[in-house]
Design a protein around this motif. Structure first.
Motif, PDB file in Angstrom:
ATOM      1  N   PRO A   7      33.834  39.851  40.239  1.00 16.65           N
ATOM      2  CA  PRO A   7      34.283  40.368  38.943  1.00 16.65           C
ATOM      3  C   PRO A   7      34.853  39.273  38.046  1.00 16.65           C
ATOM      4  CG  PRO A   7      35.860  40.925  40.663  1.00 16.65           C
ATOM      5  CD  PRO A   7      34.690  40.279  41.352  1.00 16.65           C
ATOM      6  N   ALA A   8      34.791  39.516  36.738  1.00 19.42           N
ATOM      7  CA  ALA A   8      35.373  38.575  35.773  1.00 19.42           C
ATOM      8  C   ALA A   8      36.244  39.359  34.795  1.00 19.42           C
ATOM      9  CB  ALA A   8      34.287  37.831  35.021  1.00 19.42           C
ATOM     10  N   ALA A  23      44.230  36.863  37.806  1.00 16.88           N
ATOM     11  CA  ALA A  23      44.335  37.329  39.190  1.00 16.88           C
ATOM     12  C   ALA A  23      45.128  38.634  39.254  1.00 16.88           C
ATOM     13  CB  ALA A  23      44.993  36.259  40.055  1.00 16.88           C
ATOM     14  N   LEU A  24      46.215  38.719  38.461  1.00 17.48           N
ATOM     15  CA  LEU A  24      47.009  39.956  38.464  1.00 17.48           C
ATOM     16  C   LEU A  24      46.163  41.139  37.992  1.00 17.48           C
ATOM     17  CD1 LEU A  24      50.481  38.855  36.984  1.00 17.48           C
ATOM     18  CD2 LEU A  24      49.811  39.108  39.368  1.00 17.48           C
ATOM     19  N   ARG A  25      45.379  40.915  36.948  1.00 20.74           N
ATOM     20  CA  ARG A  25      44.555  42.017  36.410  1.00 20.74           C
ATOM     21  C   ARG A  25      43.376  42.347  37.334  1.00 20.74           C
ATOM     22  NH1 ARG A  25      46.068  44.166  31.807  1.00 20.74           N
ATOM     23  NH2 ARG A  25      47.617  43.027  30.572  1.00 20.74           N
ATOM     24  N   LEU A  26      42.765  41.327  37.913  1.00 20.55           N
ATOM     25  CA  LEU A  26      41.644  41.585  38.827  1.00 20.55           C
ATOM     26  C   LEU A  26      42.132  42.317  40.072  1.00 20.55           C
ATOM     27  CD1 LEU A  26      39.671  38.211  38.536  1.00 20.55           C
ATOM     28  CD2 LEU A  26      38.885  40.456  37.770  1.00 20.55           C
ATOM     29  N   GLN A  27      43.321  41.913  40.563  1.00 20.31           N
ATOM     30  CA  GLN A  27      43.898  42.582  41.735  1.00 20.31           C
ATOM     31  C   GLN A  27      44.161  44.051  41.451  1.00 20.31           C
ATOM     32  OE1 GLN A  27      47.379  40.238  42.827  1.00 20.31           O
ATOM     33  NE2 GLN A  27      46.615  40.215  44.923  1.00 20.31           N
ATOM     34  N   ALA A  28      44.500  44.338  40.173  1.00 22.07           N
ATOM     35  CA  ALA A  28      44.777  45.726  39.779  1.00 22.07           C
ATOM     36  C   ALA A  28      43.483  46.484  39.477  1.00 22.07           C
ATOM     37  CB  ALA A  28      45.686  45.726  38.550  1.00 22.07           C
ATOM     38  N   GLY A  29      42.356  45.831  39.735  1.00 21.50           N
ATOM     39  CA  GLY A  29      41.060  46.499  39.575  1.00 21.50           C
ATOM     40  C   GLY A  29      40.515  46.444  38.163  1.00 21.50           C
ATOM     41  N   VAL A  64      49.344  46.210  33.589  1.00 21.73           N
ATOM     42  CA  VAL A  64      48.694  45.755  34.826  1.00 21.73           C
ATOM     43  C   VAL A  64      49.006  46.754  35.935  1.00 21.73           C
ATOM     44  CG1 VAL A  64      48.636  43.945  36.596  1.00 21.73           C
ATOM     45  CG2 VAL A  64      48.792  43.338  34.175  1.00 21.73           C
ATOM     46  N   GLY A  65      47.984  47.247  36.575  1.00 23.13           N
ATOM     47  CA  GLY A  65      48.212  48.204  37.653  1.00 23.13           C
ATOM     48  C   GLY A  65      48.416  49.611  37.129  1.00 23.13           C
ATOM     49  N   GLY A  66      48.540  49.760  35.811  1.00 20.54           N
ATOM     50  CA  GLY A  66      48.737  51.081  35.230  1.00 20.54           C
ATOM     51  C   GLY A  66      47.404  51.750  34.966  1.00 20.54           C
ATOM     52  N   HIS A  67      47.473  52.921  34.348  1.00 19.82           N
ATOM     53  CA  HIS A  67      46.235  53.623  34.024  1.00 19.82           C
ATOM     54  C   HIS A  67      45.548  52.889  32.891  1.00 19.82           C
ATOM     55  CE1 HIS A  67      49.862  56.114  34.307  1.00 19.82           C
ATOM     56  NE2 HIS A  67      50.051  55.674  33.093  1.00 19.82           N
TER      57      HIS A  67
END
Ligand code: KG4
Ligand code: ZN
Length: 350
Positions: free
Chosen positions: A109-110, A314-320, A341-344
């Motif tokens: 992913p990018a 990395a933080l955003r990719l980790q959060a999908g 980040v990590g939110g809906h």
């Protein structure tokens, strides 16, 4: 997760690998920056087309070099992050094109990162990072902003410059006194030898309430002082000191107010001017006196770099969070529109 970060928004080509499996600053496996300063110096500012072409020349060798320093192969990467804005459109497209193509070829992913979010999160890459909520002061060549960070990805603008950015004021003031482009760091070095109080400049917009800034008048004050002086090296240093003290005091006064407004004692500082020694000392002092603390990235990560992009990505990719393969950039981009980040994900990434 090992993420390659690519920064090409202006006149620095930055590449880094951040590994989320390693704690704190150890996560930064390698980073390299190629500065185009020499290329643009003779024009006195960044020439966008030259910037784009130089990113084309430097980016792939820099990616190879960074991977070699991290002792990794392309296949070891789990994701790619690149600056998608704000910045120069041609320069951004070079990074976005390479990042997207690489991610597509590697089937990873990018994600497009907001340059100022990269700066803002850079202090969190260091050991013992501060936790949100906090107030961030972003001071670069293009931006001067106070931001309330409620959580990572949730940014409320508290105040910003109405004209020149703090770094821009340093650069223009340096130019007025005959220092070569970009003069900010040189002006700061000169201020070290200047005497405090010999030249006293105003602290703009501190005599009224509010968290906005205005730095363009300071440059005019310096110009008048310089023209009416003996223009000796000692005077140049005294004026540099007077100017630096004015900018540092102004930023410090507004940081104090912003912490009051946000009900916080935690200050995070980032962007090129965050490398300024006197600013670092003053803000450490203010936050300390409030019983809190000020966090900065190491000076090399205050100015533009790929590490902050790798980390924020990395933080955003980790959060999908990632996007489709389209090569898309956002030269003008409001940080307040970013998803948490990590939110809906009720707001799309660019
Ligand atoms: O964040 P940055 O590398 O690029 C932008 O995104 O704008 O910031 C560059 C700015 C320049 O204006 C430069 O003169 C300023 O940061 N700067 C400094 C210092 N180091 C860099 N200004 C004052 N003191 C410094 N030590
Ligand atoms: Zn920047």
């Amino acid at each position: 997760m090992r993420v390659l970060g690519i920064e090409t928004s202006c006149d620095e080509t930055g590449v880094a690998v951040y590994d989320t499996a390693l704690p704190g600053s150890a996560g930064l496996r390698a980073h390299a920056v190629y500065s185009q300063i020499a290329l643009h110096a003779e024009y006195g500012g960044v020439v966008p087309e030259l910037a784009s072409r130089d990113h084309v020349r430097k980016l792939l060798p820099l990616i190879r070099q960074t991977l070699a320093e991290a002792d990794l192969k392309l296949e070891d990467l789990d994701g790619v992050a690149y600056t998608a804005g704000p910045g120069l459109v041609g320069a951004l497209l070079v990074g976005a094109g390479v990042a997207r193509s690489l991610a597509w070829a590697l089937e990873v992913p990018a994600v497009g990162v907001h340059h100022m979010e990269g700066h803002l999160l850079a202090p969190l890459m260091e050991d013992d990072p501060p936790a949100a909520p906090f107030v961030a002061l972003l001071v670069s060549g293009g931006h001067t902003q106070l931001v309330a960070v409620d959580e990572i990805g949730s940014y409320r603008l508290l105040g910003e410059t109405l004209d020149d950015a703090a770094g821009e004021a340093f650069d223009k003031t340096a130019k007025v006194m005959g220092l070569p482009y970009p003069g900010g760091p040189q002006l700061a070095a000169l201020a070290e030898t200047g005497r405090p109080g010999v030249y006293k400049f105003s602290r703009p917009m501190t005599d009224r309430p509010g968290l906005d800034f205005s730095f363009s008048g300071l440059k005019t004050q310096v110009m008048l002082a310089w023209r009416n002086s003996d223009q000796s090296d000692a005077t140049r240093a005294d004026i540099a000191r007077g100017f630096e003290d004015a900018v540092v005091d102004t930023l410090a006064i507004k940081c104090h107010r912003a912490l009051d407004a946000a009900g916080s004692n935690t200050l995070v500082v980032a962007g090129g001017v965050g490398a300024n020694k006197r600013l670092r000392a003053k803000l450490h002092d203010i936050a300390g006196k409030r019983g809190g603390r000020a966090s900065f990235p190491r000076p090399a990560l205050c100015t533009d770099n790929g590490a902050m992009i790798a980390f924020a990505g990395a933080l955003r990719l980790q959060a999908g969070q990632s996007e489709t393969a389209a090569v898309k950039v956002t030269p003008r981009w409001d940080m307040a529109t970013l998803p948490v980040v990590g939110g809906h994900q009720d707001q799309p990434l660019p």
